[in-house]
Write an enzyme that holds these catalytic residues in place. Structure first.
Site, PDB file in Angstrom:
ATOM      1  N   GLU A   1       0.724  -1.296  -0.156  1.00  0.00           N
ATOM      2  CA  GLU A   1      -0.156  -0.140  -0.022  1.00  0.00           C
ATOM      3  C   GLU A   1       0.934   1.301   0.095  1.00  0.00           C
ATOM      4  O   GLU A   1       0.409   2.333  -0.491  1.00  0.00           O
ATOM      5  CB  GLU A   1      -0.775  -0.091   1.329  1.00  0.00           C
ATOM      6  CG  GLU A   1      -2.100  -1.018   1.223  1.00  0.00           C
ATOM      7  CD  GLU A   1      -2.965  -0.961   2.348  1.00  0.00           C
ATOM      8  OE1 GLU A   1      -3.460   0.276   2.498  1.00  0.00           O
ATOM      9  OE2 GLU A   1      -2.812  -1.830   3.316  1.00  0.00           O
TER      10      GLU A   1
ATOM     11  N   CYS B   1      -6.532 -13.861  -0.589  1.00  0.00           N
ATOM     12  CA  CYS B   1      -7.552 -14.863  -0.987  1.00  0.00           C
ATOM     13  C   CYS B   1      -8.713 -14.681   0.213  1.00  0.00           C
ATOM     14  O   CYS B   1      -9.886 -15.063  -0.141  1.00  0.00           O
ATOM     15  CB  CYS B   1      -7.290 -16.070  -1.383  1.00  0.00           C
ATOM     16  SG  CYS B   1      -6.749 -17.189  -0.099  1.00  0.00           S
TER      17      CYS B   1
END
Length: 229
Positions: free
Chosen positions: A85, A106
């Site tokens: 990020e 996931c």
């Protein structure tokens, strides 16, 4: 699936210049790869064996133990525990990468979980990469994304395809099992392959609301012997 990357894209002749097909060879002609969520290097290993000349210029994963294994497996490839990020478009541009490979977390999409999708904190790093893509001055020619069955029906998938198409990428999607490649493992996985059209704009307007993209997600591998090489 990585074998399918050049083969899915090569029929679109405007997308792909001549590729070095010699594996990890001459760095001046190899595809420069950034590997996100690199783990112990599964995508790096696939890239080495796919028949396309590749050079992984950097890898990123916040798991320091996985990074230690990665460094053992691929000596000489820089691997960083950097939070994805925090990577700015300017920093990503400096790598001059031809391809982004990624297998984002996931858990936000698995059918056994809460399926919180884009609202799950674990999806934020992937969303940050999507946000950075239209801001790149040198976007990658190719993008490969892998995730679980469940990502394909998420709003994150819809936003991914929308942003890619706004950024001049041709997109193909697959739901495939390793069994289809002769590997005794029946875990179904989602794959997205994207190729940027030549002459596409460096910056794209992606803020306008757009209806969710509709694509036919394929469940069979492309016929590799039908592709001109």
């Amino acid at each position: 699936i990585f074998d399918a990357l050049p083969c899915c894209i090569l029929p679109r002749g405007s997308c792909v210049p001549a590729l070095n097909m010699a594996g990890e060879g001459d760095p001046s002609t190899a595809l420069r790869i950034l590997e996100f969520y690199s783990g112990v290097g599964g995508m790096h290993f696939a890239a080495k064996g796919c028949g396309v000349g590749t050079s992984v210029v950097s890898a990123f994963d916040i798991n320091t133990l996985a990074n230690s294994v990665y460094s053992h497996n691929f000596k000489g490839t820089p691997v960083s525990p950097r939070n994805i990020e925090s990577l700015s478009p300017e920093e990503l541009d400096k790598f001059n990468a031809d391809a982004f490979l990624m297998s984002p977390p996931c858990q936000p999409y698995t059918r056994q979980g809460l399926q919180a999708g884009s609202t799950d904190p674990r999806s934020q790093s992937f969303l940050a990469l999507l946000d950075a893509l239209p801001k790149l001055q040198s976007p990658p020619r190719f993008i490969l994304i892998e995730n679980v069955k469940g990502f394909d029906t998420s709003e994150t998938r819809d936003e991914t395809v929308r942003i890619l198409e706004c950024c001049s990428y041709v997109v193909e999607e697959y739901l495939l099992s390793p069994l289809q490649c002769g590997i005794p493992n029946s875990r179904l996985r989602y794959y997205l392959l994207a190729c940027r059209r030549s002459g596409g704009t460096a910056e794209a307007e992606v803020t306008q609301p757009v209806s969710p993209p509709i694509h036919r997600i394929r469940t069979e591998l492309p016929a590799l012997d039908s592709v001109p090489m």
